[in-house]
Design a protein around this motif. Sequence first.
Motif, short mmCIF file in Angstrom:
data_model
loop_
_atom_site.label_atom_id
_atom_site.label_comp_id
_atom_site.label_asym_id
_atom_site.label_seq_id
_atom_site.Cartn_x
_atom_site.Cartn_y
_atom_site.Cartn_z
N UNK A 103 67.35 33.45 69.58
CA UNK A 103 65.98 32.66 69.66
C UNK A 103 65.33 33.99 69.51
N UNK A 104 64.36 33.21 68.49
CA UNK A 104 62.86 34.66 68.57
C UNK A 104 62.16 34.44 69.06
N UNK A 105 61.20 34.76 69.70
CA UNK A 105 60.04 34.72 70.82
C UNK A 105 59.16 34.98 69.94
N UNK A 106 58.02 34.47 69.39
CA UNK A 106 56.70 35.16 68.50
C UNK A 106 55.46 34.47 69.35
N UNK A 107 54.75 35.64 68.81
CA UNK A 107 52.90 34.90 69.04
C UNK A 107 52.20 34.86 67.90
N UNK A 152 60.94 30.38 69.68
CA UNK A 152 59.96 29.24 70.46
C UNK A 152 58.18 30.51 70.43
N UNK A 153 57.34 29.33 70.12
CA UNK A 153 55.58 30.19 70.45
C UNK A 153 55.45 30.39 71.92
N UNK A 185 64.16 22.71 65.98
CA UNK A 185 64.96 23.50 66.23
C UNK A 185 63.67 24.71 67.17
N UNK A 186 62.32 24.34 67.22
CA UNK A 186 60.53 25.14 66.93
C UNK A 186 60.32 24.59 69.04
N UNK A 187 59.60 24.65 69.94
CA UNK A 187 59.12 24.93 70.31
C UNK A 187 57.68 25.83 71.02
N UNK A 188 57.01 25.11 71.40
CA UNK A 188 55.30 24.95 71.25
C UNK A 188 54.95 25.33 72.89
#
Length: 343
Positions: A103-107, A152-153, A185-188
């Motif tokens: 998982x990559x946690x993105x800003x 994940x944002x 596959x994406x969570x905000x």
Amino acid sequence: MNKQPLLGMTLSELQDITRNLGMPKFTAKQIATWIYDKRIDSINEMTNLSLKQREKLNEEYEIGASAPIEAMRSADGTIKYLFRTPDNNFIESVYIPDDDRATLCVSSQVGCKMNCKFCMTGKQGFTANLNANQIINQIYSIPEREKLTNIVLMGMGEPLDNLDEVLKALEVLTSDYGYKWSSKRITVSTVGLRKGLRHFLEKSNCHLAISIHSPLPAQRSDLMPAEKAFSITEMVDLLRNYDFSKQRRLSFEYIVFKGVNDSLIYAKELVKLLRGLDCRINLIRFHAIPNVDLNGADMDTMIKFRDYLTAHELFTTIRASRGEDIFAACGMLSTAKEQEKNS
């Protein structure tokens, strides 16, 4: 002249560019394929475009990818990446490997306006919104990009406070011309902004995570000032109008603070608030940050809290803490870098 980045552009934006440069419409799809499928570093690598077309593109545009300037590696495999923006600000993303998941946690912003009591990013204040290029670049430019299974944002910033650019980035990630990722596959993650939440639910099928941290409006307001503008009770009422059983998952993020929100009184109030809503609860242990008088609850307390919620038909998990031997809490590395820059 500063060139415009192609990375992060939607197909319609690329079509506008090719039209203005007198290129065939299909060229836009070719450009998208080179960037999002083949992930090239320069326009000169687009070998199915003519030399003249590449020269035209190169006059005003570039791929626009920039590598992280620093990486901190944890013993558990977690990696925190630091990026510098063109305006000489700093943002973070976090790579979290976990068995067959990565998982990559993105800003989504530099700093944040929300000023949550427990969040280091909020202590920075707000500096700028990230554009779609800067959001996508966090994915595009890390060495582990081919291993990623989830985005994940949940990094620096409030995604719904920068919704236009976030939605553009989500389009690139999920569209056939882009990364072709499933929205599942994406969570905000959001504190919940009234207008932004409604718009997100109507425009995106990505998973939604609400930062709740207390079921009691007065206490949540103390922890999260955004509660004053859009209360958790109003938010839950709005969420009941949407179907979360098929297209997307709804979860609530709950940081468990010792002696603050960790007793079964709060678990009972959560059950009362969320009864009948198709959702799950993620319990999170607090990572301490400087100058904030909050501590994380012990694991026994968290297990009792989880078991009570589960027994009352709220599916609940305890999120494993990762990266505690590095700057674990969101915003800590970028804050340190800003202080170093200004010293």
